[in-house]
Scaffold this active site. Structure first.
Site, short mmCIF file in Angstrom:
data_model
loop_
_atom_site.label_atom_id
_atom_site.label_comp_id
_atom_site.label_asym_id
_atom_site.label_seq_id
_atom_site.Cartn_x
_atom_site.Cartn_y
_atom_site.Cartn_z
N ASP A 1 -21.14 22.79 10.68
CA ASP A 1 -21.20 23.61 11.89
C ASP A 1 -22.45 23.28 12.70
O ASP A 1 -22.41 23.17 13.93
CB ASP A 1 -21.21 25.10 11.54
CG ASP A 1 -19.97 25.55 10.79
OD1 ASP A 1 -18.91 24.92 10.96
OD2 ASP A 1 -20.07 26.54 10.04
N ASP B 1 -18.97 28.32 3.85
CA ASP B 1 -20.15 28.64 4.66
C ASP B 1 -21.17 29.29 3.73
O ASP B 1 -20.80 30.10 2.87
CB ASP B 1 -19.77 29.59 5.79
CG ASP B 1 -18.95 28.94 6.88
OD1 ASP B 1 -19.08 27.72 7.07
OD2 ASP B 1 -18.19 29.65 7.56
#
Length: 187
Positions: free
Chosen positions: A158, A139
């Site tokens: 995501d 991330d």
């Protein structure tokens, strides 16, 4: 002899509306594109952000930290990499199973985004260090805070999953089914 029309035989005499064309090709373009963009940005993030402080962009509107997430979204299920990988495998399998009956453009876009995003994060869980089914998802995008204190740190996969989910919710609200039909309300 009855003078009322026979609605059953009249309905049977009516030709069925043709089904919309299949939309598997649209899903087959979107999913690999999302996967490629996600993996490409993760490679760049690891290459350029590893060991660095978060990079500030747009006057602090966005930050680029590098975090390896072994949990789910929003910090849930931390360390459940194997279970989350199995869930992702199931999502991918379900989308591939339903794809053969896919005739809605909206559903093809939504499912393509979800499929590409699920595969992107699944690749991280399966192939990244420390080993198979133990890898952390990369991330690297944070909004308004360098470490995700305002909103959790995320990646393109995501984002694709969330947008795809939103498209599917919109299709449900519009009463459009994945097979291209409009869901009729029962009276």
């Amino acid at each position: 002899m009855s003078t009322e029309p026979n609605t059953e035989s009249d309905a049977a005499d009516q030709p069925e509306a043709p089904l919309p064309q299949r939309r598997v090709a649209l899903l087959a373009v979107i999913a690999p594109l999302v996967l490629a963009l996600d993996l490409g940005t993760k490679v760049l993030a690891v290459e350029r952000l590893e060991g660095r402080e978060p990079v500030e962009l747009l006057g602090g509107l966005l930050y680029l930290p590098l975090i390896r997430n072994t949990g789910a979204a929003f910090g849930l299920a931390e360390g459940w990499t194997v279970i989350l990988a199995l869930i992702a495998f199931s999502v991918v399998g379900f989308i591939l199973w339903i794809a053969r009956r896919l005739r809605s453009v909206g559903w093809a876009i939504g499912l393509g985004l979800i499929l590409g995003g699920a595969m992107g994060n699944l690749v991280d869980r399966v192939f990244r260090a420390p080993g198979p089914l133990r890898g952390g998802v990369v991330d690297f995008i944070s909004v308004l805070d360098p470490w995700g204190n305002f909103f959790p740190v995320f990646n393109l996969a995501d984002s694709a999953i969330c947008v795809g989910g939103g498209v599917i919710v919109l299709m449900a609200l519009l009463q459009r089914d994945y097979d291209g039909t409009k869901v009729e309300k029962k009276k």
